[in-house]
Design an enzyme around this catalytic site. Sequence first.
Site, PDB file in Angstrom:
ATOM      1  N   GLU A 155      -7.516   6.865 -20.200  1.00  0.00           N
ATOM      2  CA  GLU A 155      -8.716   6.152 -19.797  1.00  0.00           C
ATOM      3  C   GLU A 155      -9.823   7.023 -19.209  1.00  0.00           C
ATOM      4  O   GLU A 155     -10.998   6.690 -19.332  1.00  0.00           O
ATOM      5  CB  GLU A 155      -8.347   5.063 -18.774  1.00  0.00           C
ATOM      6  CG  GLU A 155      -7.456   3.972 -19.331  1.00  0.00           C
ATOM      7  CD  GLU A 155      -8.121   3.208 -20.451  1.00  0.00           C
ATOM      8  OE1 GLU A 155      -9.257   2.730 -20.271  1.00  0.00           O
ATOM      9  OE2 GLU A 155      -7.500   3.106 -21.545  1.00  0.00           O
ATOM     10  N   SER A 445      21.633 -44.123 -38.727  1.00  0.00           N
ATOM     11  CA  SER A 445      22.989 -44.498 -38.319  1.00  0.00           C
ATOM     12  C   SER A 445      23.480 -43.769 -37.089  1.00  0.00           C
ATOM     13  O   SER A 445      24.548 -44.080 -36.564  1.00  0.00           O
ATOM     14  CB  SER A 445      23.963 -44.244 -39.474  1.00  0.00           C
ATOM     15  OG  SER A 445      23.690 -45.127 -40.535  1.00  0.00           O
TER      16      SER A 445
END
Length: 741
Positions: A155, A445
């Site tokens: 950076e 079912s």
Amino acid sequence: MSGTGRKRPPLVADKRPRAKPKTRKGKAPPRAKSTPGAKAKTARTARGRRPTSRRTRRGGIGGFFRGIFAFVFRLIWRTMLAGTAVVALMVGLASWYFYTQLPPLTELLDGRTRGSVTLLDRNGDVFAWRGEQFGGQIDAATVAPVLKNAVIATEDKRFYRHFGVSPRGIAGAIRINLAEGRSPFSGHGGSTITQQVAKLLCLGVPYDPDTWETQAEYETDCRRGTLWRKIKEMPYAFALEAKYSKNDILTIYLNRAYLGAGAHGFEAAAQRYFGKSAAEVNAPEAAMLAGLLTAPSRYAPTASLERAQDRAGVVLSLMHDQGYLTDAEYAHASGAPAELSAAAEARAGGYFADWVMDAGPGFLTRETTEDVVIRTTFDQSIQTAAEEALAAVFEAKLKEGSKVQAAIVVMSADGAVRAMVGGRRFKGVAGQFNRAIMAKRQTGSAFKPFVYATALELGWRYDDTVMDAPLTINVPGSGPWSPKNYSRDYKGEVTLTEALTHSLNVPAVRVSEAVGRDKVRHVAEDFGIVSDLAAGPALALGTSESTLLEMTGAYAGILNGGSSVTPYGLLELHLIGDDAPLMDQAGGMGERVISESAARQLIYMMSQVVERGTGGRARLPDREAAGKTGTTQAARDAWFLGFTADYVAGVWMGYDDNTPLTGVTGGGLPAEIWGEVMGRVHAELPVRPLPMIDPGQMPPRNAPDPVPTAPPPQQDSGRGDTMADRVINDVLDSILGAPNR
């Protein structure tokens, strides 16, 4: 003389004796010859005129413009000097103002407006995070040196040599932006770490909910790379440099930088991705963390590990070029890229985590401003088993590109949810559609066990008989309705066990009508199916809608002996740093719904579904299992729910848009998925028998009465004698439900 009126004579200085020039050896210098020109020149000089060179005597237009240019240049230069002084004064005043506003260092380390939620599984291990994670305050002096070096190399390599702003860096960034076709301040910013800290602090402007609709809008404005923003950053950066040391500024940066996956600061990110502190990371891990600063979401290793490793390779190269890594260290780090921790790699429990977050109180989960820890019932090994089983069956059985969906829930008999799959693909984004809890679908079912549970609770037995023969019921407002079996034939007199084993529709309707639909509905609701249940006779065939979580919880009530359960996932919630929990839960058991004797009979009946009935594909080779299949009209939904002595699991399959499934029933893929899941879950567990009756040891019934076929006024021997009746019956079938299996 003043009164003579004549012209005033020129003033002439008195003659002074001229010093004779020295000569070597006492010789006098030669006398210059006197000329008329020389005399004239001497006279002009005596009158005060300066002698002019040949270049000065040049006049004309060129000299005129040269004079103007010189004047303008001097004017501009003086203006620039004055402007520079004014700008310097303004920058100085602005820097002084910002300096006076800066708070103590500790107040700048945690800039979150929301809290975090850390979710622990049943063993106390982290499996998910929500909110804005903050791992705790760290210091630039205590983090791993390799991490600090990676950040600086990536950076701001001149971090320790500038005063907050790097003109060279800004000029280089502008040049790159223009070369790439962007505006000067779009893209590469050329910002120093100090300027990035100024941006993270939003130039000292705090978040105000009255000004900004959302936190995201506020942060977006803080990151805006406009010229005016850049100008304001400079005095703020100078103020930071004046107020704090370089290590202090780097400390703020290491604590506040966002690094993806909700992690704010390098400590939270190190814990999130690698399961360790930022003081313990090695070179490849440090490079991966530093690489996230450029684009946290894109390079997050949980989004793409390969992309994160490639970016880390670039950072390692920068560290090597700048002397932070030797040749040997660089070679070793490049050959052993960072890997995610087991928890981060699994990314397990996304749907489960969302469910727990939604189920808890909002002010302590979704909207918390505190850091919260939630201990849950989640089991990562069971979750992995469920996900892998689903993937294996789908890969083997489905065509590539199929959009069919599935959901799975696994829980203990008391309602403690152990695993949850809300869909085939979870993208790691909170708030996705969770089919396990959000999708209400017809149960088919799979609802029938609650019909027989009602009958058993009323004193009927597993071996009582019921007639499987044509039946027509007159439905008020709709006309006659005749249920049909999936096989389109009838078996005559069958036991309740046989009726459930083969999922016969007509016997289920006869039993429901005989015991009373209201009682069936009441039992189902008490077991936890709280969705609206149908009022007509098709209730027995599962025309009502429910969620997979509800149905699985209801089946858990059958397994635990007939008591209702409330599915739960949260065990304990407390704030970080506090030992006393703010809330906890011991279990989900509720009140008894049916007797233990009725539950044991029903479990036996359901075990026969797996042993010799429609659920044969769910059979486990080494232990007893019980369950029930379910398929709705036109096969839009397919279910299998069941249990062993240890766990209950439910599986649903279907399309989100209700497109009918092709060739899929509950006894097919859902039962197969269920068997795969439970086989993996029970791989290391000892075998335990189901809590069910042994028919061979059951006493004979004293007065066996056959189950009534149906109320006499509603009974009919056929579907009607006319074509009109047959058309009406077909229409009613499509409305009230087709045969289920």
